[in-house]
Scaffold this motif. Sequence first.
Motif, PDB file in Angstrom:
ATOM      1  N   HIS A 124       0.835  -1.204   0.000  1.00 11.42           N
ATOM      2  CA  HIS A 124       0.000   0.000   0.000  1.00 11.42           C
ATOM      3  C   HIS A 124       0.871   1.255   0.000  1.00 11.42           C
ATOM      4  O   HIS A 124       0.637   2.197  -0.778  1.00 11.42           O
ATOM      5  CB  HIS A 124      -0.920  -0.029   1.225  1.00 11.42           C
ATOM      6  CG  HIS A 124      -1.935   1.059   1.232  1.00 11.42           C
ATOM      7  ND1 HIS A 124      -2.381   1.652   2.389  1.00 11.42           N
ATOM      8  CD2 HIS A 124      -2.606   1.686   0.228  1.00 11.42           C
ATOM      9  CE1 HIS A 124      -3.281   2.582   2.096  1.00 11.42           C
ATOM     10  NE2 HIS A 124      -3.437   2.626   0.800  1.00 11.42           N
ATOM     11  N   SER A 125       1.894   1.274   0.841  1.00  6.85           N
ATOM     12  CA  SER A 125       2.820   2.411   0.884  1.00  6.85           C
ATOM     13  C   SER A 125       3.504   2.621  -0.460  1.00  6.85           C
ATOM     14  O   SER A 125       3.717   3.758  -0.904  1.00  6.85           O
ATOM     15  CB  SER A 125       3.876   2.186   1.968  1.00  6.85           C
ATOM     16  OG  SER A 125       3.295   2.100   3.253  1.00  6.85           O
ATOM     17  N   LEU A 126       3.843   1.515  -1.111  1.00 13.01           N
ATOM     18  CA  LEU A 126       4.602   1.587  -2.354  1.00 13.01           C
ATOM     19  C   LEU A 126       3.751   1.977  -3.562  1.00 13.01           C
ATOM     20  O   LEU A 126       4.289   2.136  -4.659  1.00 13.01           O
ATOM     21  CB  LEU A 126       5.321   0.258  -2.608  1.00 13.01           C
ATOM     22  CG  LEU A 126       6.436  -0.072  -1.609  1.00 13.01           C
ATOM     23  CD1 LEU A 126       7.025  -1.448  -1.893  1.00 13.01           C
ATOM     24  CD2 LEU A 126       7.544   0.991  -1.645  1.00 13.01           C
ATOM     25  N   ALA A 127       2.453   2.148  -3.354  1.00 13.36           N
ATOM     26  CA  ALA A 127       1.637   2.709  -4.436  1.00 13.36           C
ATOM     27  C   ALA A 127       2.171   4.086  -4.830  1.00 13.36           C
ATOM     28  O   ALA A 127       2.095   4.492  -5.989  1.00 13.36           O
ATOM     29  CB  ALA A 127       0.173   2.805  -4.000  1.00 13.36           C
ATOM     30  N   ILE A 128       2.752   4.789  -3.855  1.00 12.89           N
ATOM     31  CA  ILE A 128       3.351   6.101  -4.141  1.00 12.89           C
ATOM     32  C   ILE A 128       4.545   5.949  -5.082  1.00 12.89           C
ATOM     33  O   ILE A 128       4.776   6.795  -5.951  1.00 12.89           O
ATOM     34  CB  ILE A 128       3.741   6.804  -2.824  1.00 12.89           C
ATOM     35  CG1 ILE A 128       2.474   7.218  -2.053  1.00 12.89           C
ATOM     36  CG2 ILE A 128       4.636   8.028  -3.084  1.00 12.89           C
ATOM     37  CD1 ILE A 128       2.735   7.759  -0.662  1.00 12.89           C
ATOM     38  N   ALA A 129       5.290   4.854  -4.939  1.00 18.43           N
ATOM     39  CA  ALA A 129       6.443   4.606  -5.815  1.00 18.43           C
ATOM     40  C   ALA A 129       6.008   4.273  -7.234  1.00 18.43           C
ATOM     41  O   ALA A 129       6.803   4.410  -8.175  1.00 18.43           O
ATOM     42  CB  ALA A 129       7.305   3.483  -5.246  1.00 18.43           C
ATOM     43  N   LYS A 130       4.780   3.816  -7.399  1.00 18.51           N
ATOM     44  CA  LYS A 130       4.235   3.596  -8.741  1.00 18.51           C
ATOM     45  C   LYS A 130       3.749   4.910  -9.353  1.00 18.51           C
ATOM     46  O   LYS A 130       3.673   5.043 -10.566  1.00 18.51           O
ATOM     47  CB  LYS A 130       3.074   2.600  -8.682  1.00 18.51           C
ATOM     48  CG  LYS A 130       3.489   1.153  -8.447  1.00 18.51           C
ATOM     49  CD  LYS A 130       4.242   0.587  -9.636  1.00 18.51           C
ATOM     50  CE  LYS A 130       4.449  -0.909  -9.513  1.00 18.51           C
ATOM     51  NZ  LYS A 130       5.245  -1.457 -10.649  1.00 18.51           N
ATOM     52  N   GLU A 131       3.416   5.853  -8.487  1.00 17.67           N
ATOM     53  CA  GLU A 131       2.905   7.145  -8.946  1.00 17.67           C
ATOM     54  C   GLU A 131       4.032   8.045  -9.459  1.00 17.67           C
ATOM     55  O   GLU A 131       3.870   8.760 -10.438  1.00 17.67           O
ATOM     56  CB  GLU A 131       2.160   7.835  -7.804  1.00 17.67           C
ATOM     57  CG  GLU A 131       1.472   9.123  -8.173  1.00 17.67           C
ATOM     58  CD  GLU A 131       0.277   8.911  -9.090  1.00 17.67           C
ATOM     59  OE1 GLU A 131      -0.244   9.909  -9.596  1.00 17.67           O
ATOM     60  OE2 GLU A 131      -0.119   7.760  -9.316  1.00 17.67           O
TER      61      GLU A 131
END
Length: 206
Positions: free
Chosen positions: A51-58
């Motif tokens: 969930h946190s790493l969704a930002i890394a996909k953004e």
Amino acid sequence: MNEILEYFPNITDEQRSQMEMLRPLYCEWNSKINVISRKDIENIYSHHVLHSLAIAKETRFTHGSRILDFGTGGGFPGIPLAIMFPDCHFKLIDRTGKKIKVVNEVACSLGLKNIEAEQISGEEEKGKYDFVVSRAVMPLPDLMKIIKKNISDKQRNAIANGLLCLKGGNIDSEIHNYRHISQITDISKIFRGEWFKNKYVIYIPI
């Protein structure tokens, strides 16, 4: 851990090792200081790390970027992002000293040199950052009022400096004032699984 490798297959051996250490570390610390729901600790990789790493996909933070994790709790999204972006500096803040203790201990065990953690309120934090990240800390308008002072004028990333926050549920009223400038990413379109439905990354340039 498999879900991390599925979506981030190109992480280094060191990053993989650090990711693998997260579960035993949080299980150990959570038994002493409750920072993750005890019912949810089994889902740490999907419900917390991924969930946190969704930002890394953004977005991919540029080398040298400074990121403030506002209301980090037990270290989310800051710690997974610090693993993913070792050349960036992360400051993790929270009002609760016990939670910051867990953050510092986990970061130390992982050997993360790019994390600074402090027990401080968002109102007291005076530093300048490229981005503020947060995970369902408070209503968006309240958060925006507090963090505007913390956004640097210097631009170094592909997207303009601002807020990247993880939110869930009905967000229409929260983003109403920012609907013309915000960018909303549906996380269920990035990661599979029922749990990610109605969860979003909201980006607001500041």
